[in-house]
Design a protein around this motif. Structure first.
Motif, PDB file in Angstrom:
ATOM      1  N   ILE A 195      46.176  27.787  26.575  1.00  0.00           N
ATOM      2  CA  ILE A 195      45.896  27.939  28.004  1.00  0.00           C
ATOM      3  C   ILE A 195      47.193  28.129  28.773  1.00  0.00           C
ATOM      4  O   ILE A 195      47.289  28.973  29.679  1.00  0.00           O
ATOM      5  CB  ILE A 195      45.109  26.728  28.535  1.00  0.00           C
ATOM      6  CG1 ILE A 195      43.714  26.691  27.890  1.00  0.00           C
ATOM      7  CG2 ILE A 195      45.004  26.767  30.050  1.00  0.00           C
ATOM      8  CD1 ILE A 195      42.916  25.453  28.231  1.00  0.00           C
ATOM      9  N   THR A 217      40.234  28.971  23.573  1.00  0.00           N
ATOM     10  CA  THR A 217      40.643  28.769  24.963  1.00  0.00           C
ATOM     11  C   THR A 217      41.423  29.969  25.490  1.00  0.00           C
ATOM     12  O   THR A 217      41.337  30.290  26.686  1.00  0.00           O
ATOM     13  CB  THR A 217      41.500  27.499  25.093  1.00  0.00           C
ATOM     14  OG1 THR A 217      42.542  27.537  24.098  1.00  0.00           O
ATOM     15  CG2 THR A 217      40.668  26.244  24.921  1.00  0.00           C
ATOM     16  N   ALA A 220      38.830  32.643  26.261  1.00  0.00           N
ATOM     17  CA  ALA A 220      38.060  32.253  27.445  1.00  0.00           C
ATOM     18  C   ALA A 220      38.872  32.434  28.719  1.00  0.00           C
ATOM     19  O   ALA A 220      38.347  32.884  29.741  1.00  0.00           O
ATOM     20  CB  ALA A 220      37.610  30.796  27.311  1.00  0.00           C
ATOM     21  N   GLU A 221      40.162  32.113  28.670  1.00  0.00           N
ATOM     22  CA  GLU A 221      41.009  32.251  29.844  1.00  0.00           C
ATOM     23  C   GLU A 221      41.189  33.726  30.211  1.00  0.00           C
ATOM     24  O   GLU A 221      41.146  34.094  31.391  1.00  0.00           O
ATOM     25  CB  GLU A 221      42.373  31.592  29.597  1.00  0.00           C
ATOM     26  CG  GLU A 221      43.324  31.609  30.775  1.00  0.00           C
ATOM     27  CD  GLU A 221      42.831  30.823  31.976  1.00  0.00           C
ATOM     28  OE1 GLU A 221      43.441  30.966  33.059  1.00  0.00           O
ATOM     29  OE2 GLU A 221      41.840  30.067  31.855  1.00  0.00           O
ATOM     30  N   GLU A 223      39.069  36.108  29.595  1.00  0.00           N
ATOM     31  CA  GLU A 223      37.795  36.564  30.152  1.00  0.00           C
ATOM     32  C   GLU A 223      37.587  36.029  31.564  1.00  0.00           C
ATOM     33  O   GLU A 223      37.072  36.724  32.446  1.00  0.00           O
ATOM     34  CB  GLU A 223      36.654  36.123  29.238  1.00  0.00           C
ATOM     35  CG  GLU A 223      36.647  36.867  27.890  1.00  0.00           C
ATOM     36  CD  GLU A 223      35.594  36.331  26.930  1.00  0.00           C
ATOM     37  OE1 GLU A 223      35.043  35.225  27.204  1.00  0.00           O
ATOM     38  OE2 GLU A 223      35.343  36.991  25.907  1.00  0.00           O
ATOM     39  N   ARG A 224      38.015  34.784  31.797  1.00  0.00           N
ATOM     40  CA  ARG A 224      37.823  34.164  33.114  1.00  0.00           C
ATOM     41  C   ARG A 224      38.549  34.945  34.201  1.00  0.00           C
ATOM     42  O   ARG A 224      38.008  35.148  35.297  1.00  0.00           O
ATOM     43  CB  ARG A 224      38.328  32.714  33.082  1.00  0.00           C
ATOM     44  CG  ARG A 224      38.083  31.954  34.376  1.00  0.00           C
ATOM     45  CD  ARG A 224      38.734  30.570  34.359  1.00  0.00           C
ATOM     46  NE  ARG A 224      40.180  30.641  34.445  1.00  0.00           N
ATOM     47  CZ  ARG A 224      40.865  30.826  35.580  1.00  0.00           C
ATOM     48  NH1 ARG A 224      40.228  30.976  36.726  1.00  0.00           N
ATOM     49  NH2 ARG A 224      42.181  30.871  35.571  1.00  0.00           N
ATOM     50  N   ILE A 225      39.775  35.398  33.920  1.00  0.00           N
ATOM     51  CA  ILE A 225      40.542  36.083  34.958  1.00  0.00           C
ATOM     52  C   ILE A 225      40.314  37.599  34.943  1.00  0.00           C
ATOM     53  O   ILE A 225      40.781  38.303  35.839  1.00  0.00           O
ATOM     54  CB  ILE A 225      42.050  35.783  34.841  1.00  0.00           C
ATOM     55  CG1 ILE A 225      42.650  36.430  33.578  1.00  0.00           C
ATOM     56  CG2 ILE A 225      42.322  34.293  34.885  1.00  0.00           C
ATOM     57  CD1 ILE A 225      44.154  36.430  33.569  1.00  0.00           C
ATOM     58  N   GLY A 226      39.606  38.105  33.915  1.00  0.00           N
ATOM     59  CA  GLY A 226      39.344  39.530  33.854  1.00  0.00           C
ATOM     60  C   GLY A 226      40.490  40.358  33.306  1.00  0.00           C
ATOM     61  O   GLY A 226      40.675  41.522  33.682  1.00  0.00           O
TER      62      GLY A 226
END
Length: 444
Positions: A195, A217, A220-221, A223-226
């Motif tokens: 992360i 993680t 996922a990070e 993907e979270r911010i695009g």
């Protein structure tokens, strides 16, 4: 601060006429060597008006950062681009941290930019305190921004999210590998560390991960911010045999490539991540197959499984965590037969020293353990206790000795080893730098 007061203050602001004087000042100017966070450095960046008119690559990771930066740099230079590259730490000279067009910059090139940072940080009512790394990173960035470059490459110093280079929004971010290191700052699991490293990713921008097993993680990070995530094994990969290797990306294939001039088993992972980064930026910085071949053939980086010509064989490697030590052990196994292997080893006390030694204890016959010229270092007695804790035992063919410095340890190993033996110098940058300086002094 009002204009008159600022003018008066700047008139008497401390300044220095040499780079050595600036660096000596910076080593004591900020009370904490590592002070994570972007608020202070961000204010000074804004005061400087720092921005890059060219694409920026930011490269993070536990190991392989320096090699990946060097490969991207070498290929872009082969393509005729003007390139700035900032890496850290240095081995023998601070100037190694800044290269323009493949050349280490001179003191005179840096001095105006040190003064610019000092002026900017003192332009507030209360001057902004910067660490040595923050100040020098800003100065190098400021120099790059004024140098008419086509591309800038920035190596992350520690972690990613809160590292000084992360004040710049990368056009392409690369993470080379994720393993356990700097736990007191980054966390003690790969998931937590991932992360922190993913903090260099940006929305809508290429984010290249060269780790074959990235923690969930990190994905996922991204993907979270695009971010536009490029994963090894999904978006790019390599295949190789003993003679050559091939790269395959989303839309680019480069068959029949020679191995990089940098030695070591992990260099194909680093090279493929570098090629993925360049592929992702091909619209802004196109490179040809010939540029890639020439760059791979000419890339250089001291202290990364560097085998020094001559006899006995001398290997220099800044492996200072278990992941890097495992790679070093693997690379040593591939070198062929040597009657005896001597090691010069020094390390920081906050490292997983037993974890490092566990990968090397069966690769070395004679150990020369050393202290280092920094308060953070473990002393030789502590290193010997760790070595014995991982199973080392003395006998007719195995020994251990303690020394005050890398120079003394290397001189002792050199005196004892035969011309067909090898000496492996590894651990902290201070260990490798001490031996490099000693070898240089003996040649003059």
């Amino acid at each position: 601060m009002c204009t008159a007061a600022l003018s008066l203050f700047l008139k008497y602001m401390p300044t220095f006429s040499t780079l050595d004087a600036w660096l000596a000042h910076l080593e004591t100017a900020h009370p904490v060597g590592i002070d994570m966070g972007l608020a202070r450095i961000g204010r000074v960046k804004d005061a400087l008006g720092l921005r890059f008119p060219c694409p920026v690559f930011t490269v993070g990771g536990t190991n392989g950062k320096g090699s990946t930066c060097a490969i991207i740099e070498a290929i872009l230079l082969a393509a005729g681009y003007r390139v700035g590259c900032h890496t850290s730490p240095h081995l023998l000279s601070f100037n190694e941290r800044a290269r323009v067009n493949g050349e280490v910059v001179a003191d005179a090139q840096l001095l105006p930019h040190f003064e610019a940072v000092e002026t900017a940080r003192n332009s507030f009512d209360t001057p902004v305190s910067l660490t040595y790394f923050e100040f020098t990173t800003l100065a190098i960035m400021h120099m790059f921004a004024a140098s008419g470059l086509d591309a800038v490459i920035l190596e992350v110093g520690l972690g990613g999210r809160l590292d000084a280079v992360n004040i710049v929004d990368a056009d392409c971010a690369v993470i080379t590998s994720i393993d356990i290191d700097h736990q007191q700052y980054l966390g003690d699991t790969r998931d937590a560390i991932a992360i922190e490293k993913a903090g260099i990713f940006r929305a809508g921008k290429p984010a290249v991960c060269g780790d074959p097993m990235p923690p969930a993680t990190l994905i996922a990070e991204a993907e979270r911010i695009g971010a536009d995530l490029w994963l090894f094994g999904r978006d790019f990969n390599y295949q190789g045999d003993k003679q050559q290797w091939s790269y395959a990306g989303r839309s680019m294939r480069r068959p029949a490539l020679a191995y990089p001039a940098l030695r070591g088993a992990n260099q194909l992972l680093n090279a493929s991540a570098a090629l993925a980064a360049l592929e992702s930026m091909r619209a802004e910085l196109p490179v040809s197959a010939q540029d890639i071949r020439l760059g791979l053939a000419t890339v250089e980086l001291p202290g990364r499984f560097q085998v020094v010509p001559g006899r006995p064989a001398v290997v220099l490697d800044v492996a200072h965590n278990p992941h890097a030590a495992a790679a070093l052990g693997h690379n040593l196994d591939g070198m062929g037969f040597f009657p005896y292997t001597y090691a010069v080893f020094g390390a920081m006390a906050d490292k997983d020293i037993e974890g490092v030694l566990r990968h090397m204890v069966d690769k070395v016959d004679h150990w020369h353990l050393c202290g280092l010229p920094t308060p953070r270092a473990a002393d030789a007695a502590a290193l010997e206790a760790d070595l014995r804790a991982v199973g080392f035992r003395e006998d007719a063919d195995h020994s251990v000795a303690q020394h005050a410095s890398p120079e003394a340890a290397f001189a002792a190993a050199l005196k004892l080893c035969g011309e067909n033996d090898r000496i492996v110098v590894f651990g902290s940058f201070f260990t490798v730098a001490g031996v490099m300086a000693y070898r240089k002094s003996q040649r003059h």
